[in-house]
Design a protein around this motif. Sequence first.
Motif, short mmCIF file in Angstrom:
data_model
loop_
_atom_site.label_atom_id
_atom_site.label_comp_id
_atom_site.label_asym_id
_atom_site.label_seq_id
_atom_site.Cartn_x
_atom_site.Cartn_y
_atom_site.Cartn_z
N LYS A 74 0.81 -1.23 0.00
CA LYS A 74 0.00 0.00 0.00
C LYS A 74 0.84 1.27 0.00
O LYS A 74 0.39 2.32 0.45
N LEU A 75 2.07 1.17 -0.53
CA LEU A 75 2.95 2.33 -0.63
C LEU A 75 3.12 2.72 -2.09
O LEU A 75 3.02 1.89 -2.99
N ILE A 76 3.38 3.99 -2.30
CA ILE A 76 3.78 4.51 -3.60
C ILE A 76 5.21 5.00 -3.42
O ILE A 76 5.49 5.78 -2.50
N ARG A 77 6.10 4.54 -4.27
CA ARG A 77 7.51 4.91 -4.14
C ARG A 77 7.99 5.56 -5.43
O ARG A 77 7.61 5.15 -6.53
N VAL A 78 8.86 6.54 -5.28
CA VAL A 78 9.46 7.24 -6.41
C VAL A 78 10.96 7.09 -6.27
O VAL A 78 11.54 7.36 -5.22
N ARG A 79 11.59 6.65 -7.36
CA ARG A 79 13.05 6.47 -7.37
C ARG A 79 13.63 7.16 -8.61
O ARG A 79 13.12 7.00 -9.70
N LEU A 80 14.71 7.87 -8.38
CA LEU A 80 15.41 8.53 -9.46
C LEU A 80 16.21 7.50 -10.25
O LEU A 80 16.94 6.70 -9.66
N LEU A 81 16.04 7.47 -11.56
CA LEU A 81 16.79 6.54 -12.41
C LEU A 81 18.01 7.20 -13.03
O LEU A 81 19.06 6.60 -13.17
N MET A 82 17.86 8.43 -13.48
CA MET A 82 18.97 9.13 -14.15
C MET A 82 19.03 10.55 -13.69
O MET A 82 18.12 11.19 -13.44
#
Length: 82
Positions: A74-82
């Motif tokens: 139930k989490l939304i995660r944002v990760r930087l790719l570049m």
Amino acid sequence: MRDAKICVNRCLWSPEGSILGVAFSKHIVQTYMFVPNGELRQQAEIDAHLGSVNDIAFSRPNKSLSIITCGDDKLIRVRLLM
């Protein structure tokens, strides 16, 4: 033999079409770089969630490519790719 307990929940191309993101029924997301000779090369494997990764999206805030995931935890995660 392939592990029948894992399946792909979603595949999505990045906005410019150079990266393919794959969300799995397990806790991982993989990204693949499309190279000019037509190959896909694995770029990253992300331990994204506890349980299944249900969906992925790409975004370019501030001109940096990010991957957004949501999962069974139930989490939304944002990760930087570049």
